[in-house]
Enzyme design. Structure first.
Site, short mmCIF file in Angstrom:
data_model
loop_
_atom_site.label_atom_id
_atom_site.label_comp_id
_atom_site.label_asym_id
_atom_site.label_seq_id
_atom_site.Cartn_x
_atom_site.Cartn_y
_atom_site.Cartn_z
N PHE A 12 44.58 -3.78 -23.50
CA PHE A 12 43.20 -3.52 -23.89
C PHE A 12 42.51 -2.58 -22.87
O PHE A 12 42.11 -1.46 -23.22
CB PHE A 12 42.50 -4.88 -24.00
CG PHE A 12 41.00 -4.85 -24.01
CD1 PHE A 12 40.31 -4.01 -24.87
CD2 PHE A 12 40.28 -5.70 -23.17
CE1 PHE A 12 38.92 -4.00 -24.89
CE2 PHE A 12 38.90 -5.70 -23.18
CZ PHE A 12 38.21 -4.85 -24.03
N ASP A 32 54.30 -0.01 -19.37
CA ASP A 32 54.00 -1.29 -20.01
C ASP A 32 55.31 -1.89 -20.51
O ASP A 32 56.21 -1.15 -20.93
CB ASP A 32 53.04 -1.09 -21.19
CG ASP A 32 52.19 -2.32 -21.47
OD1 ASP A 32 50.95 -2.23 -21.37
OD2 ASP A 32 52.77 -3.38 -21.81
N LEU A 73 47.20 -2.56 -13.62
CA LEU A 73 46.51 -3.47 -14.54
C LEU A 73 47.47 -4.43 -15.24
O LEU A 73 47.02 -5.31 -15.98
CB LEU A 73 45.75 -2.66 -15.62
CG LEU A 73 44.38 -2.09 -15.25
CD1 LEU A 73 44.49 -0.97 -14.23
CD2 LEU A 73 43.66 -1.58 -16.49
N TYR A 145 47.46 -17.61 -13.08
CA TYR A 145 46.68 -16.37 -13.12
C TYR A 145 45.78 -16.27 -11.88
O TYR A 145 45.81 -15.26 -11.17
CB TYR A 145 45.84 -16.36 -14.40
CG TYR A 145 45.12 -15.06 -14.65
CD1 TYR A 145 45.83 -13.88 -14.86
CD2 TYR A 145 43.73 -15.02 -14.70
CE1 TYR A 145 45.16 -12.68 -15.11
CE2 TYR A 145 43.07 -13.83 -14.95
CZ TYR A 145 43.79 -12.66 -15.16
OH TYR A 145 43.13 -11.48 -15.40
N THR A 175 35.38 -8.84 -20.23
CA THR A 175 35.18 -7.52 -20.84
C THR A 175 35.59 -7.62 -22.30
O THR A 175 36.50 -8.38 -22.64
CB THR A 175 36.04 -6.48 -20.09
OG1 THR A 175 35.72 -6.55 -18.70
CG2 THR A 175 35.77 -5.07 -20.58
#
Ligand code: UDP
Length: 316
Positions: A12, A32, A73, A145, A175
């Site tokens: 995202f 990715d 990310l 996490y 977000t």
């Protein structure tokens, strides 16, 4: 030409960031493993000659071309996803981060870690400034996490202190926007899909817990400003302090935006779900001259449209 590596480029945030960098004239190497990222997120820029896609699992040894900037990310980020794959989550934030820090060093690149407001855990200080050390359960279901990102922050600072690497740490708060996974399991995606299908909106607990929501375009602008700022010492919160809402208020807004057919269903609250969350963005304002500007109504309308087109899929 400035060249950046973006890990999590099909996710995202990563896909919006890659697109914004290309728009700014940069060359982008998007990395990715497509575990939570999706190829369809790359559709609008995949054919851009300045974009290269590499399907790689960062926990396996890999080589990458030299770059000027590394945006890291890559990580599952929604609670249901990271809790389904806790080992992979810890691995990408430890082994994966180590591999990209080493690559940044070899390239002479600046490194930005996408960290999270989850490093504050269930905060006892409100709003949360970067100086707050957090209240995290180190063995609970969210720990893969929270502690994964806390380790990634510590590792990033260790490379800075011991090897002189130029580093940035963004602590990203909730977000939202187009390209969220429809089966993401987070509050925005669940409520929009449930709303468009006329299903009950699943409110965890009483719904009085809060989150502060930042529109994705604002967040991406913040990430670029943080990377490009000449000197930043320590982590910087990126999020929207103006839109702290209870889950219940959010449900009511989304219910209205999606035709008003849904009932509200109160279901069990997940373990260790943080009670309140709002960023203190004084550092971002001062150091980056950044603040969010998209009104909640506008962001919700754009997001609503995106989910309306996808309401045929499965709701988790
Ligand atoms: N939540 C909810 N219903 C859902 C999904 C989430 O009430 O269907 C709640 C969740 O318990 C939390 C808040 O919404 O209090 C935000 O959850 P999300 O998973 O979006 O992100 P988090 O901020 O917890 O990482």
């Amino acid at each position: 030409m400035t060249r950046a590596l973006v890990s999590g480029a099909a996710g995202f945030l990563g896909s919006h960031l890659s697109e914004a960098l290309l728009r700014a004239g940069w060359e982008v190497i998007g990395v990715d493993d497509l575990s939570t990222g999706r190829a369809e997120n790359l559709a609008t820029f995949r054919e851009d000659p300045r974009f290269t896609f590499l399907r790689r699992d960062l926990t396996e040894p890999a080589t990458f071309p030299p770059v000027d900037f590394v945006f890291h990310l890559a990580s599952p980020a929604s609670p249901p996803h990271y809790q389904r794959r806790p080992i992979a989550t810890l691995s990408v934030n430890s082994t994966g981060t180590a591999q990209l820090l080493a690559h940044a060093r070899e390239s002479g690149a600046r490194f930005l870690l996408a960290s999270t407001s989850e490093v504050y855990g269930d905060p006892e200080v409100h709003p949360q400034p970067e100086s707050y050390w957090g209240h995290v359960n180190p063995t609970g279901p969210r720990s893969c996490y929270d502690e994964g990102k806390r380790f990634a922050e510590a590792l990033t600072m260790a490379w800075h202190r011991e090897r002189g690497l130029d580093v940035r740490i963004a602590r990203i708060f909730n977000t939202y926007g187009p390209r969220m996974r429809p089966d993401d399991g987070r509050v925005m995606s669940n409520f929009f899909l449930q709303g468009w299908k006329g299903l009950p909106l699943t409110i965890h607990g009483t719904g009085l817990q809060t989150r502060s929501f930042c529109y994705v375009d604002d967040l991406v602008r913040g990430l670029m400003a943080l990377m490009e700022a000449t000197s930043v010492d320590g982590p910087v919160n990126l999020g929207n302090p103006d839109f702290e809402v209870t889950v219940l208020e959010l449900a009511q807004r989304i219910r209205a935006l999606t035709g008003g057919r849904s009932k509200l269903a109160f279901v069990e609250r997940p373990t260790d779900d943080p009670e309140r969350r709002r960023p203190d963005i004084a550092r971002a304002r001062t150091l980056l001259h950044w603040e969010p500007s998209t009104p909640l109504d506008e962001g919700l309308r754009a997001t609503s449209e995106y989910f309306r087109e996808r309401a045929g899929g499965e709701v988790t």
